[in-house]
Design a protein around this motif. Sequence first.
Motif, mmCIF file in Angstrom:
data_model
loop_
_atom_site.group_PDB
_atom_site.id
_atom_site.type_symbol
_atom_site.label_atom_id
_atom_site.label_comp_id
_atom_site.label_asym_id
_atom_site.label_seq_id
_atom_site.Cartn_x
_atom_site.Cartn_y
_atom_site.Cartn_z
ATOM 1 N N SER A 171 71.428 43.125 44.355
ATOM 2 C CA SER A 171 72.403 44.093 43.827
ATOM 3 C C SER A 171 72.398 45.384 44.633
ATOM 4 O O SER A 171 73.339 46.172 44.580
ATOM 5 C CB SER A 171 72.157 44.381 42.338
ATOM 6 N N ILE A 172 71.339 45.607 45.397
ATOM 7 C CA ILE A 172 71.281 46.779 46.268
ATOM 8 C C ILE A 172 72.069 46.505 47.548
ATOM 9 O O ILE A 172 72.778 47.357 48.064
ATOM 10 C CB ILE A 172 69.805 47.161 46.553
ATOM 11 N N ASN A 175 74.556 44.047 47.897
ATOM 12 C CA ASN A 175 75.944 43.612 47.702
ATOM 13 C C ASN A 175 76.434 43.944 46.291
ATOM 14 O O ASN A 175 76.642 43.051 45.474
ATOM 15 C CB ASN A 175 76.016 42.100 47.970
ATOM 16 N N PRO A 176 76.627 45.240 45.995
ATOM 17 C CA PRO A 176 76.968 45.616 44.614
ATOM 18 C C PRO A 176 78.312 45.080 44.119
ATOM 19 O O PRO A 176 78.470 44.801 42.936
ATOM 20 C CB PRO A 176 76.977 47.148 44.657
ATOM 21 N N ASP A 177 79.272 44.900 45.035
ATOM 22 C CA ASP A 177 80.628 44.502 44.618
ATOM 23 C C ASP A 177 80.651 43.239 43.771
ATOM 24 O O ASP A 177 81.386 43.156 42.783
ATOM 25 C CB ASP A 177 81.531 44.282 45.847
ATOM 26 N N TYR A 229 78.521 42.056 41.784
ATOM 27 C CA TYR A 229 77.977 42.256 40.436
ATOM 28 C C TYR A 229 79.060 42.797 39.501
ATOM 29 O O TYR A 229 79.145 42.404 38.341
ATOM 30 C CB TYR A 229 76.761 43.196 40.476
ATOM 31 N N SER A 268 68.304 49.235 38.313
ATOM 32 C CA SER A 268 69.074 48.484 39.311
ATOM 33 C C SER A 268 70.493 48.317 38.787
ATOM 34 O O SER A 268 70.733 48.397 37.574
ATOM 35 C CB SER A 268 68.452 47.101 39.556
ATOM 36 N N LEU A 269 71.428 48.076 39.700
ATOM 37 C CA LEU A 269 72.811 47.856 39.272
ATOM 38 C C LEU A 269 72.895 46.579 38.431
ATOM 39 O O LEU A 269 73.650 46.515 37.459
ATOM 40 C CB LEU A 269 73.748 47.754 40.487
ATOM 41 N N TYR A 270 72.106 45.570 38.804
ATOM 42 C CA TYR A 270 72.080 44.327 38.020
ATOM 43 C C TYR A 270 71.765 44.635 36.556
ATOM 44 O O TYR A 270 72.449 44.186 35.635
ATOM 45 C CB TYR A 270 71.048 43.361 38.604
ATOM 46 N N SER A 323 72.118 47.458 35.011
ATOM 47 C CA SER A 323 73.240 48.216 34.429
ATOM 48 C C SER A 323 74.351 47.295 33.954
ATOM 49 O O SER A 323 74.932 47.516 32.894
ATOM 50 C CB SER A 323 73.833 49.179 35.461
ATOM 51 N N THR A 324 74.641 46.254 34.739
ATOM 52 C CA THR A 324 75.718 45.331 34.342
ATOM 53 C C THR A 324 75.330 44.567 33.083
ATOM 54 O O THR A 324 76.173 44.294 32.225
ATOM 55 C CB THR A 324 76.085 44.334 35.470
#
Length: 344
Positions: free
Chosen positions: A101-102, A104-106, A108, A159-161, A163-164
């Motif tokens: 996720s760091i 390739n955030p798109d 996610y 992490s963005l993961y 957050s999703t």
Amino acid sequence: MNYKTLDSSKVYLITGAAGFIGYHLADKLLNQGCKVVGIDNLNDYYDVNLKYHRLEQLAPYEQFTFIKSDIADKEALFKVFEEYKPNIVINLAAQAGVRYSIENPDVYIQSNIIGFFNILEACRYYPVDHLVYASSSSVYGANKKVPFEESDFVDHPVSLYASTKKSNELMAYTYSHLYKIPATGLRFFTVYGPMGRPDMAYFGFTDKYFAGKPIQIFNDGDFEKDLYRDFTYIDDIVEGIERLLNNPPAPEESVQHKVYNIGNNQPEKLMVFIQALEGALTQALGKEVSFIKQFEPIKPGDVPATYASTDLLQEAIGFKPQTSIEEGLRRFAEWYVQYYKIER
């Protein structure tokens, strides 16, 4: 505790059906005579051959229908709901992985936010008996208090993961509140086992051993501060999900939305897990296996410990994971050696 057992007369829609958990759940439901519709976009985040292999195991079941599609495609998803009229939806389709996720955030946002929004919209317009969806232990972030309880504060994802996944819980709550969709979120804790995900540490360690490469351990070589993980065997995860399917939050609840941890409730040091994996491979191959170890700093987005309190789940469905890491890794090692045709 008075939970209802599986109802084989219902139609079960599993998104991410070619994935690790999705495949094992589909297999279990089909074995019990259920009608299962599977959706998967078969992306190449990891070896697509493994996804096709899982689908091949499901193909002989007459009650199984597979649709290659992406939950981010709202129109296609609505067509599936319209045609198959699922009673119970299990959303396991997601872009997984904290470290990815760091990079390739798109993807996610596309899969975990837009895709999940589409699932909620489909359940709104084509009402279902129960929506069960995958959350993650990563929502707990760097919480120091252990074991993690569902009532803990989870507003600091690292992490963005994560957050999703936290977003999924909030979105599901809102849709339950507005449109009376019975929904249950499951916070999975480090799931492992045969036909698992190659991006997970235990699988990657095994790959590296057979490639003659060192394994990387992200704990600075500090065994006092070793990473702890609540490793949960796949069969335990599947049994927990199966028991929940026909037990949505009660209509008398003010909002028909629940969240449960589903973990082993017995965290292990990463180094203990690695030793157990060495032992399992030694047993599977009939010769001594020892990894070449390389110690590195902890990665951004990783957390030092995961540890599930499973009291709420046990109260709801009378089940608690039981498989030891020794037994679970033995089964994984046997499968790996057989699947990759490794000489013993």
